[in-house]
Design an enzyme around this catalytic site. Sequence first.
Site, PDB file in Angstrom:
ATOM      1  N   ASN A   1     -10.227   0.140  -0.222  1.00  0.00           N
ATOM      2  CA  ASN A   1      -9.266   0.052   0.885  1.00  0.00           C
ATOM      3  C   ASN A   1      -9.903   0.401   2.217  1.00  0.00           C
ATOM      4  OD1 ASN A   1      -7.488  -0.364  -1.199  1.00  0.00           O
ATOM      5  ND2 ASN A   1      -6.096   1.311  -0.637  1.00  0.00           N
ATOM      6  N   ILE A   2      -9.693  -0.463   3.192  1.00  0.00           N
ATOM      7  CA  ILE A   2     -10.261  -0.255   4.523  1.00  0.00           C
ATOM      8  C   ILE A   2      -9.181  -0.502   5.568  1.00  0.00           C
ATOM      9  CG2 ILE A   2     -11.971  -1.108   6.182  1.00  0.00           C
ATOM     10  CD1 ILE A   2     -13.695  -1.831   3.627  1.00  0.00           C
ATOM     11  N   ASP A   3      -8.881   0.527   6.365  1.00  0.00           N
ATOM     12  CA  ASP A   3      -7.875   0.400   7.409  1.00  0.00           C
ATOM     13  C   ASP A   3      -8.407   0.948   8.739  1.00  0.00           C
ATOM     14  OD1 ASP A   3      -5.597   0.133   8.917  1.00  0.00           O
ATOM     15  OD2 ASP A   3      -4.416   1.611   7.844  1.00  0.00           O
ATOM     16  N   SER A   4      -8.881   2.187   8.734  1.00  0.00           N
ATOM     17  CA  SER A   4      -9.324   2.822   9.991  1.00  0.00           C
ATOM     18  C   SER A   4     -10.398   2.009  10.705  1.00  0.00           C
ATOM     19  CB  SER A   4      -9.852   4.232   9.719  1.00  0.00           C
ATOM     20  OG  SER A   4      -8.805   5.055   9.264  1.00  0.00           O
TER      21      SER A   4
ATOM     22  N   ASP B   1       0.857  -1.185   0.000  1.00  0.00           N
ATOM     23  CA  ASP B   1       0.000   0.000   0.000  1.00  0.00           C
ATOM     24  C   ASP B   1       0.904   1.250   0.000  1.00  0.00           C
ATOM     25  OD1 ASP B   1      -2.371   1.438   0.195  1.00  0.00           O
ATOM     26  OD2 ASP B   1      -2.499   1.268   2.382  1.00  0.00           O
TER      27      ASP B   1
HETATM   28 ZN   LIG Z   1      -4.399   5.041   0.650  1.00  0.00          ZN
END
Ligand SMILES: [Zn+2]
Length: 322
Positions: free
Chosen positions: A267-270, A83
Amino acid sequence: MSLVTTTEMFKKAYDGGYAVGAFNVNNMEIVQGITEAAGELNSPVILQVSKGARAYANHTYLVKLVEAAVEENPQIPIALHLDHGDTFELCKSCIDGGFTSVMIDASSKSFEDNIALTKQVVEYAHAHGVVVEAELGTLAGIEDEVVVEAGKEAYTRPEEVEEFVDKTGCDSLAIAIGTSHGAYKFTAAQCTRNADGILVPPPLRFDVLEECIKRLPGFPIVLHGSSSVPQEFVKMVNQYGGNMPDAVGIPEEQLRQAAKLAVCKINIDSDIRLAMTGNIRKYFAEHPDHFDPRQYLKPARQAVKDMVAHKIKYVLGSDGKA
Ligand SMILES: [Zn+2]
């Protein structure tokens, strides 16, 4: 099945009107939570590693954790993606080190320099059987070391996408249509408030997305910064000693809509961070005498799994598509 590239995944997602979730991984519990959900729902999945994750957990540990997940879930395709690679050297190191996909993010450079660096990464990656995501336009927000001040973001210019993809040979393209990195995606001034006093962000620029799709028919589009910052987790954090006022994300219905179009990777992170932190805070508040990390990491891992299962079924639409 061993690790795969995203080529086949994206083709099926494009034709099938769904998207594949790209979830950021930093430790064992996160890898397990994501892949257990994807495995049970028979969904393809992308595990992605940022420069910050590599600095935290070490390249080898992360690759081996992902390899373990592949072995435990042989029925689903899993890709390992870098990423926000910011240099040729970082991308090369991941290509040489077992990743099946890399992102080169030269979106802060000039159009010409973005093309030149992306092309250099594409040539090396393709020679090694690895695919490349590139980016045009810049998102606001904070993601590890990528910081873009609010107001400095820029929507993707659709008139540039064909030339960019033609000249670089990239395999997918991240565009900026109003998503943003982090748990504070918008300032209160950019939003309205609903009846419960919760911030409602400005809608995504579907006109920009549609224009890009028209110019790049059949080409996979990527959305970064697409956590929804579920208010149940924000509430949990705040209820058990945290302080995250006005954390706000992208509404899930808008992401679902994008997934039905050419958006093949979201995209998934938080949301992973929030699910874990909310549940760990709750656990400590309810069990002040516990000190075994397994006790509080177990509900945190379960929360990641439940959250990812929800995304797969109701946002991405990738369940049963392995
Ligand atoms: Zn990003």
